[in-house]
Design a protein around this motif. Structure first.
Motif, PDB file in Angstrom:
ATOM      1  N   UNK A  47       0.858  -1.181   0.000  1.00  0.00           N
ATOM      2  CA  UNK A  47       0.000   0.000   0.000  1.00  0.00           C
ATOM      3  C   UNK A  47       0.906   1.248   0.000  1.00  0.00           C
ATOM      4  N   UNK A  48       1.213   1.822  -1.154  1.00  0.00           N
ATOM      5  CA  UNK A  48       2.230   2.876  -1.242  1.00  0.00           C
ATOM      6  C   UNK A  48       1.971   4.102  -0.358  1.00  0.00           C
ATOM      7  N   UNK A  49       0.711   4.422  -0.049  1.00  0.00           N
ATOM      8  CA  UNK A  49       0.434   5.611   0.770  1.00  0.00           C
ATOM      9  C   UNK A  49       0.428   5.306   2.262  1.00  0.00           C
ATOM     10  N   UNK A  50       0.873   4.108   2.649  1.00  0.00           N
ATOM     11  CA  UNK A  50       0.784   3.706   4.055  1.00  0.00           C
ATOM     12  C   UNK A  50       1.620   4.593   4.971  1.00  0.00           C
ATOM     13  N   UNK A  51       2.759   5.108   4.486  1.00  0.00           N
ATOM     14  CA  UNK A  51       3.624   5.917   5.352  1.00  0.00           C
ATOM     15  C   UNK A  51       2.874   7.113   5.929  1.00  0.00           C
ATOM     16  N   UNK A  52       2.008   7.721   5.127  1.00  0.00           N
ATOM     17  CA  UNK A  52       1.284   8.900   5.605  1.00  0.00           C
ATOM     18  C   UNK A  52       0.284   8.561   6.706  1.00  0.00           C
ATOM     19  N   UNK A  84     -12.640   1.975  -2.746  1.00  0.00           N
ATOM     20  CA  UNK A  84     -11.836   1.125  -1.857  1.00  0.00           C
ATOM     21  C   UNK A  84     -12.326   1.104  -0.417  1.00  0.00           C
ATOM     22  N   UNK A  85     -12.878   2.219   0.062  1.00  0.00           N
ATOM     23  CA  UNK A  85     -13.264   2.230   1.464  1.00  0.00           C
ATOM     24  C   UNK A  85     -14.630   1.587   1.704  1.00  0.00           C
ATOM     25  N   UNK A 104      -6.269   0.876   2.658  1.00  0.00           N
ATOM     26  CA  UNK A 104      -5.997   1.816   1.570  1.00  0.00           C
ATOM     27  C   UNK A 104      -5.876   1.117   0.239  1.00  0.00           C
ATOM     28  N   UNK A 105      -5.613   1.904  -0.785  1.00  0.00           N
ATOM     29  CA  UNK A 105      -5.483   1.383  -2.142  1.00  0.00           C
ATOM     30  C   UNK A 105      -4.057   0.877  -2.389  1.00  0.00           C
ATOM     31  N   UNK A 106      -3.939   0.004  -3.368  1.00  0.00           N
ATOM     32  CA  UNK A 106      -2.646  -0.633  -3.625  1.00  0.00           C
ATOM     33  C   UNK A 106      -1.879   0.029  -4.763  1.00  0.00           C
ATOM     34  N   UNK A 107      -2.355   1.207  -5.220  1.00  0.00           N
ATOM     35  CA  UNK A 107      -1.661   1.918  -6.299  1.00  0.00           C
ATOM     36  C   UNK A 107      -1.056   3.208  -5.755  1.00  0.00           C
ATOM     37  N   UNK A 108       0.003   3.702  -6.423  1.00  0.00           N
ATOM     38  CA  UNK A 108       0.662   4.937  -5.989  1.00  0.00           C
ATOM     39  C   UNK A 108      -0.232   6.152  -6.219  1.00  0.00           C
ATOM     40  N   UNK A 134      -3.864   7.366  -6.212  1.00  0.00           N
ATOM     41  CA  UNK A 134      -5.157   6.901  -5.710  1.00  0.00           C
ATOM     42  C   UNK A 134      -5.975   8.077  -5.182  1.00  0.00           C
ATOM     43  N   UNK A 135      -7.228   7.827  -4.902  1.00  0.00           N
ATOM     44  CA  UNK A 135      -8.121   8.891  -4.457  1.00  0.00           C
ATOM     45  C   UNK A 135      -8.033   9.158  -2.960  1.00  0.00           C
ATOM     46  N   UNK A 136      -7.623   8.165  -2.190  1.00  0.00           N
ATOM     47  CA  UNK A 136      -7.586   8.310  -0.742  1.00  0.00           C
ATOM     48  C   UNK A 136      -6.220   7.872  -0.218  1.00  0.00           C
ATOM     49  N   UNK A 137      -5.739   8.584   0.779  1.00  0.00           N
ATOM     50  CA  UNK A 137      -4.539   8.107   1.451  1.00  0.00           C
ATOM     51  C   UNK A 137      -4.923   6.989   2.409  1.00  0.00           C
TER      52      UNK A 137
END
Length: 344
Positions: free
Chosen positions: A35-40, A66-67, A100-104, A106-109
């Motif tokens: 999940x690329x946005x996981x750090x945030x 996704x949610x 979260x989404x699995x793409x870099x 995406x619409x949501x963090x």
């Protein structure tokens, strides 16, 4: 999750869930690879616990929003945890969840949810997941799904309530709440609609049906009686002194004076939870075989169990049912509970 790991510490999938390879202190990096946005989501500091072994589980769901798929994805993990708890009594519990989404792009963090957990749990019984675990877990989940938990017109069913209270007992709560909830769960699985002499009925049924060579009926009867006495005093508002509590605790077969005071009460809770665990398995198996249906007119169970051969037949039926699922060891008491402070 705490207290769970694959046998070889490498990645493995079962029941629609992937357990990632063990990479201690690198969980965030592992999650970010999925999940690329996981750090945030972590805001610089992930939730920490001291409940090794810890494992990272991944579950996927696909759809336009996704949610909206969050419930589907987390349900697979919850189901796997339920199967692990029922089969082994492991103390594994959720620590936090990232969605979260699995793409870099995406619409949501990603979103982080911290689940109530014990940072340093004293009682430990880790779950070891191996290829041999796949058949029992998936077989039990298939049986659980095939069981009608709530028919049309029903607000709640005893089995559903028992499973919820059993599952909730793994979360951090005061020991006396767990005793009350687990006693309610045991009553929901073994008692039935007749409320006369509930304690005697549950003691007798548990002793007849749950007993094995390693856990004889006299021991089960005495433990359930002591636990129900404690539960009755708790729910009726009695003032329990430390001396009275110590007497109840030492009456339970799994408790020894060599254990620390904290561990003694944990062993009491664990003993009751293990009886509930096996009782839920009994109802699932015997309902599936038509011996003890969850609905309709129940058989004259207490009368039948006075016949030693009939009682043996019921025990054999549910033992065979668990063997067919590939989990014959689930009929026995769970492996001894370890003390994370004093045990090696």
């Amino acid at each position: 999750l705490s207290h769970l790991m694959t046998e070889d510490r490498e990645e493995m999938s079962l029941a629609g869930v992937t357990i990632l390879a063990h990479r201690q202190w690198r969980e965030i990096r592992q999650i970010a690879e999925v999940m690329p946005t996981a750090h945030s989501a972590f805001n610089g500091e992930p939730p920490r616990s001291f409940a090794n072994p810890e494992a990272t589980m991944v579950s996927y769901a696909t759809g336009p929003d996704p949610f909206e798929l969050r419930v589907d994805a987390e349900r697979r993990i919850d189901r796997l945890l339920l199967a692990v708890h029922l089969l082994s009594g492991a103390t594994t519990a959720s620590i936090y969840q990232v969605t979260g989404e699995t793409m870099s792009v995406c619409r949501y963090t990603a979103r982080l949810d911290v689940i109530p957990y014990d940072e340093h749990p004293v009682p430990v019984r880790p779950a070891v997941i191996s290829p041999a675990t796949v058949q029992p877990v998936e077989g039990l989940l298939a049986l659980y799904d095939a069981t009608e938990h709530r028919a049309p017109g029903e607000a709640v069913h005893g089995l559903t309530m028992a499973v919820l209270k059993f599952t909730d007992s793994f979360s951090p709560k005061p020991w006396f709440e767990k005793i009350v909830d687990l006693a309610t769960a045991l009553e929901a699985t073994l008692s039935g609609r007749d409320k006369a002499d509930v304690t005697l009925r549950i003691c007798s049924r548990a002793a007849h049906i749950l007993s094995t060579d390693a856990d004889p009926p006299q021991t089960i009867f005495a433990d359930v009686k002591a636990l129900y006495d404690l539960r009755s005093n708790l729910v009726h508002g009695a003032v329990i002194t430390q001396k009275q509590l110590d007497k109840w605790i030492m009456a339970i077969s799994v408790v020894s004076p060599e254990r620390s005071p904290r561990m003694r009460i944990e062993l009491v809770v664990d003993r009751l939870r293990d009886l509930v665990r096996r009782s839920i398995l009994v109802r699932l198996v015997l309902n599936n075989e038509g011996r003890w249906p969850l609905r309709g007119n129940p058989p004259p169970l207490d009368q039948m169990l006075t016949d030693a051969s009939a009682a043996e037949g019921w025990r054999h039926a549910w033992h065979q049912g668990m063997t067919n699922l590939g989990a014959p060891e689930a009929i026995e008491p769970a492996t001894p509970l370890a003390d994370s402070i004093f045990d090696d």
